[in-house]
Design a protein around this motif. Structure first.
Motif, PDB file in Angstrom:
ATOM      1  N   SER A 191       0.745  15.741  -3.368  1.00  0.00           N
ATOM      2  CA  SER A 191      -0.284  16.556  -2.730  1.00  0.00           C
ATOM      3  C   SER A 191       0.021  16.905  -1.273  1.00  0.00           C
ATOM      4  CB  SER A 191      -1.628  15.828  -2.780  1.00  0.00           C
ATOM      5  OG  SER A 191      -1.592  14.683  -1.945  1.00  0.00           O
ATOM      6  N   LYS A 192       1.014  16.249  -0.698  1.00  0.00           N
ATOM      7  CA  LYS A 192       1.389  16.447   0.726  1.00  0.00           C
ATOM      8  C   LYS A 192       0.264  16.035   1.674  1.00  0.00           C
ATOM      9  CE  LYS A 192       5.203  18.396  -0.696  1.00  0.00           C
ATOM     10  NZ  LYS A 192       5.649  17.673  -1.841  1.00  0.00           N
ATOM     11  N   LYS A 193      -0.618  15.151   1.214  1.00  0.00           N
ATOM     12  CA  LYS A 193      -1.727  14.646   2.022  1.00  0.00           C
ATOM     13  C   LYS A 193      -1.353  13.286   2.600  1.00  0.00           C
ATOM     14  CE  LYS A 193      -4.542  17.964   0.828  1.00  0.00           C
ATOM     15  NZ  LYS A 193      -5.069  18.939   1.672  1.00  0.00           N
ATOM     16  N   PRO A 194      -1.991  12.897   3.718  1.00  0.00           N
ATOM     17  CA  PRO A 194      -1.726  11.583   4.318  1.00  0.00           C
ATOM     18  C   PRO A 194      -2.098  10.446   3.362  1.00  0.00           C
ATOM     19  CG  PRO A 194      -3.017  12.956   5.800  1.00  0.00           C
ATOM     20  CD  PRO A 194      -2.937  13.680   4.504  1.00  0.00           C
ATOM     21  N   LEU A 195      -1.464   9.314   3.564  1.00  0.00           N
ATOM     22  CA  LEU A 195      -1.701   8.142   2.740  1.00  0.00           C
ATOM     23  C   LEU A 195      -2.364   7.053   3.571  1.00  0.00           C
ATOM     24  CD1 LEU A 195       1.799   8.145   1.064  1.00  0.00           C
ATOM     25  CD2 LEU A 195      -0.342   8.728  -0.057  1.00  0.00           C
ATOM     26  N   ARG A 196      -2.993   6.117   2.887  1.00  0.00           N
ATOM     27  CA  ARG A 196      -3.625   4.968   3.532  1.00  0.00           C
ATOM     28  C   ARG A 196      -2.949   3.710   3.003  1.00  0.00           C
ATOM     29  NH1 ARG A 196      -7.397   1.573   1.470  1.00  0.00           N
ATOM     30  NH2 ARG A 196      -7.858   2.930  -0.284  1.00  0.00           N
ATOM     31  N   TYR A 197      -2.640   2.755   3.892  1.00  0.00           N
ATOM     32  CA  TYR A 197      -2.010   1.509   3.479  1.00  0.00           C
ATOM     33  C   TYR A 197      -3.082   0.478   3.154  1.00  0.00           C
ATOM     34  CZ  TYR A 197       0.757  -2.757   3.538  1.00  0.00           C
ATOM     35  OH  TYR A 197       1.344  -3.946   3.202  1.00  0.00           O
ATOM     36  N   GLU A 198      -3.003  -0.097   1.977  1.00  0.00           N
ATOM     37  CA  GLU A 198      -3.925  -1.138   1.543  1.00  0.00           C
ATOM     38  C   GLU A 198      -3.188  -2.475   1.581  1.00  0.00           C
ATOM     39  OE1 GLU A 198      -7.020  -3.194   0.692  1.00  0.00           O
ATOM     40  OE2 GLU A 198      -7.228  -1.022   0.841  1.00  0.00           O
ATOM     41  N   VAL A 199      -3.579  -3.329   2.531  1.00  0.00           N
ATOM     42  CA  VAL A 199      -2.892  -4.602   2.750  1.00  0.00           C
ATOM     43  C   VAL A 199      -3.046  -5.527   1.551  1.00  0.00           C
ATOM     44  CG1 VAL A 199      -2.777  -6.647   4.232  1.00  0.00           C
ATOM     45  CG2 VAL A 199      -3.201  -4.411   5.238  1.00  0.00           C
ATOM     46  N   SER A 200      -4.233  -5.597   0.966  1.00  0.00           N
ATOM     47  CA  SER A 200      -4.493  -6.552  -0.113  1.00  0.00           C
ATOM     48  C   SER A 200      -3.625  -6.306  -1.345  1.00  0.00           C
ATOM     49  CB  SER A 200      -5.969  -6.526  -0.499  1.00  0.00           C
ATOM     50  OG  SER A 200      -6.318  -5.259  -1.007  1.00  0.00           O
ATOM     51  N   THR A 201      -3.306  -5.056  -1.633  1.00  0.00           N
ATOM     52  CA  THR A 201      -2.474  -4.743  -2.802  1.00  0.00           C
ATOM     53  C   THR A 201      -1.054  -4.348  -2.422  1.00  0.00           C
ATOM     54  OG1 THR A 201      -3.216  -2.449  -2.796  1.00  0.00           O
ATOM     55  CG2 THR A 201      -4.436  -4.004  -4.186  1.00  0.00           C
ATOM     56  N   ASN A 202      -0.784  -4.211  -1.112  1.00  0.00           N
ATOM     57  CA  ASN A 202       0.534  -3.808  -0.609  1.00  0.00           C
ATOM     58  C   ASN A 202       0.948  -2.469  -1.227  1.00  0.00           C
ATOM     59  OD1 ASN A 202       2.705  -4.283   1.130  1.00  0.00           O
ATOM     60  ND2 ASN A 202       3.942  -5.170  -0.501  1.00  0.00           N
ATOM     61  N   GLU A 203       0.062  -1.480  -1.102  1.00  0.00           N
ATOM     62  CA  GLU A 203       0.291  -0.156  -1.677  1.00  0.00           C
ATOM     63  C   GLU A 203      -0.129   0.930  -0.696  1.00  0.00           C
ATOM     64  OE1 GLU A 203      -0.497  -0.771  -6.395  1.00  0.00           O
ATOM     65  OE2 GLU A 203      -2.256  -0.682  -5.103  1.00  0.00           O
ATOM     66  N   LEU A 204       0.467   2.109  -0.875  1.00  0.00           N
ATOM     67  CA  LEU A 204       0.040   3.303  -0.152  1.00  0.00           C
ATOM     68  C   LEU A 204      -0.874   4.087  -1.086  1.00  0.00           C
ATOM     69  CD1 LEU A 204       3.385   4.385   1.511  1.00  0.00           C
ATOM     70  CD2 LEU A 204       1.472   3.205   2.555  1.00  0.00           C
ATOM     71  N   ILE A 205      -2.078   4.394  -0.621  1.00  0.00           N
ATOM     72  CA  ILE A 205      -3.114   4.982  -1.468  1.00  0.00           C
ATOM     73  C   ILE A 205      -3.312   6.459  -1.136  1.00  0.00           C
ATOM     74  CG2 ILE A 205      -5.539   4.823  -2.165  1.00  0.00           C
ATOM     75  CD1 ILE A 205      -3.963   2.275  -2.777  1.00  0.00           C
ATOM     76  N   ASN A 206      -3.371   7.283  -2.179  1.00  0.00           N
ATOM     77  CA  ASN A 206      -3.761   8.681  -2.062  1.00  0.00           C
ATOM     78  C   ASN A 206      -5.151   8.773  -2.682  1.00  0.00           C
ATOM     79  OD1 ASN A 206      -4.337  11.410  -2.698  1.00  0.00           O
ATOM     80  ND2 ASN A 206      -2.181  11.911  -2.682  1.00  0.00           N
ATOM     81  N   GLU A 207      -6.162   8.851  -1.824  1.00  0.00           N
ATOM     82  CA  GLU A 207      -7.551   8.878  -2.294  1.00  0.00           C
ATOM     83  C   GLU A 207      -7.852  10.131  -3.110  1.00  0.00           C
ATOM     84  OE1 GLU A 207      -9.670   6.461  -1.964  1.00  0.00           O
ATOM     85  OE2 GLU A 207      -8.660   5.229  -0.471  1.00  0.00           O
ATOM     86  N   GLU A 208      -7.278  11.258  -2.709  1.00  0.00           N
ATOM     87  CA  GLU A 208      -7.564  12.531  -3.369  1.00  0.00           C
ATOM     88  C   GLU A 208      -7.136  12.527  -4.836  1.00  0.00           C
ATOM     89  OE1 GLU A 208      -5.665  16.914  -3.118  1.00  0.00           O
ATOM     90  OE2 GLU A 208      -6.391  16.118  -1.212  1.00  0.00           O
ATOM     91  N   LEU A 209      -5.934  12.035  -5.102  1.00  0.00           N
ATOM     92  CA  LEU A 209      -5.421  12.019  -6.466  1.00  0.00           C
ATOM     93  C   LEU A 209      -5.744  10.722  -7.204  1.00  0.00           C
ATOM     94  CD1 LEU A 209      -1.897  13.646  -5.991  1.00  0.00           C
ATOM     95  CD2 LEU A 209      -4.017  14.723  -6.739  1.00  0.00           C
ATOM     96  N   GLY A 210      -6.150   9.692  -6.469  1.00  0.00           N
ATOM     97  CA  GLY A 210      -6.468   8.420  -7.100  1.00  0.00           C
ATOM     98  C   GLY A 210      -5.241   7.675  -7.584  1.00  0.00           C
ATOM     99  N   ILE A 211      -4.175   7.702  -6.784  1.00  0.00           N
ATOM    100  CA  ILE A 211      -2.953   6.998  -7.159  1.00  0.00           C
ATOM    101  C   ILE A 211      -2.503   6.084  -6.024  1.00  0.00           C
ATOM    102  CG2 ILE A 211      -2.133   8.709  -8.816  1.00  0.00           C
ATOM    103  CD1 ILE A 211      -0.315   9.840  -6.714  1.00  0.00           C
ATOM    104  N   ALA A 212      -1.714   5.071  -6.390  1.00  0.00           N
ATOM    105  CA  ALA A 212      -1.213   4.103  -5.415  1.00  0.00           C
ATOM    106  C   ALA A 212       0.285   3.940  -5.600  1.00  0.00           C
ATOM    107  CB  ALA A 212      -1.915   2.764  -5.606  1.00  0.00           C
ATOM    108  N   TYR A 213       1.015   4.065  -4.492  1.00  0.00           N
ATOM    109  CA  TYR A 213       2.462   3.868  -4.493  1.00  0.00           C
ATOM    110  C   TYR A 213       2.763   2.443  -4.040  1.00  0.00           C
ATOM    111  CZ  TYR A 213       2.669   8.961  -4.681  1.00  0.00           C
ATOM    112  OH  TYR A 213       2.513  10.268  -5.050  1.00  0.00           O
ATOM    113  N   PRO A 214       3.584   1.689  -4.779  1.00  0.00           N
ATOM    114  CA  PRO A 214       3.869   0.312  -4.381  1.00  0.00           C
ATOM    115  C   PRO A 214       4.781   0.247  -3.160  1.00  0.00           C
ATOM    116  CG  PRO A 214       5.211   0.920  -6.270  1.00  0.00           C
ATOM    117  CD  PRO A 214       4.276   2.078  -6.011  1.00  0.00           C
ATOM    118  N   VAL A 215       4.622  -0.813  -2.374  1.00  0.00           N
ATOM    119  CA  VAL A 215       5.522  -1.105  -1.259  1.00  0.00           C
ATOM    120  C   VAL A 215       6.273  -2.369  -1.661  1.00  0.00           C
ATOM    121  CG1 VAL A 215       5.708  -1.706   1.174  1.00  0.00           C
ATOM    122  CG2 VAL A 215       3.974  -0.065   0.426  1.00  0.00           C
TER     123      VAL A 215
END
Length: 110
Positions: free
Chosen positions: A59-83
């Motif tokens: 989506s080319k949108k900014p991501l949010r880092y979620e410390v508890s799951t160690n993932e980068l979250i895209n709220e718009e698409l509802g997906i999480a990229y693992p770190v």
């Protein structure tokens, strides 16, 4: 010349590349030395400064880092990229769905 977040990202990439060359040149490390071998050890830290330059590849949108799951979250698409070991895996096939489609939710409510 790079400035601001781009300079930090380039510096982080250079440091990462230098470290990976050293590991490859020395050969594989024993399992006891690997950072992930000790279950009590925390995962490698993610550099939050990278959030200034990283965007979702879909989506080319900014991501949010979620410390508890160690993932980068895209709220718009509802997906999480693992770190993994401090490195974000931004391959869309590696992402997991964190919420279902609104259409699926509506069908289940009927």
């Amino acid at each position: 010349m790079l400035s601001g977040p781009w300079r930090r990202a380039a510096s982080a990439l250079r440091a990462s590349a230098a470290g990976s060359r050293a590991v490859h040149a020395a050969g594989p490390r024993p399992a006891a030395d690997s950072p992930g071998s000790d279950p009590a050890s925390p995962p490698a830290a993610f550099d939050a400064a990278l959030l200034d330059v990283l965007v979702c590849p879909l989506s080319k949108k900014p991501l949010r880092y979620e410390v508890s799951t160690n993932e980068l979250i895209n709220e718009e698409l509802g997906i999480a990229y693992p770190v993994i070991d401090g490195i974000p895996n931004m391959i869309p096939q590696a992402a997991r769905m964190i919420r279902r489609n609104k259409q699926q939710e509506e069908k289940e409510q009927e």
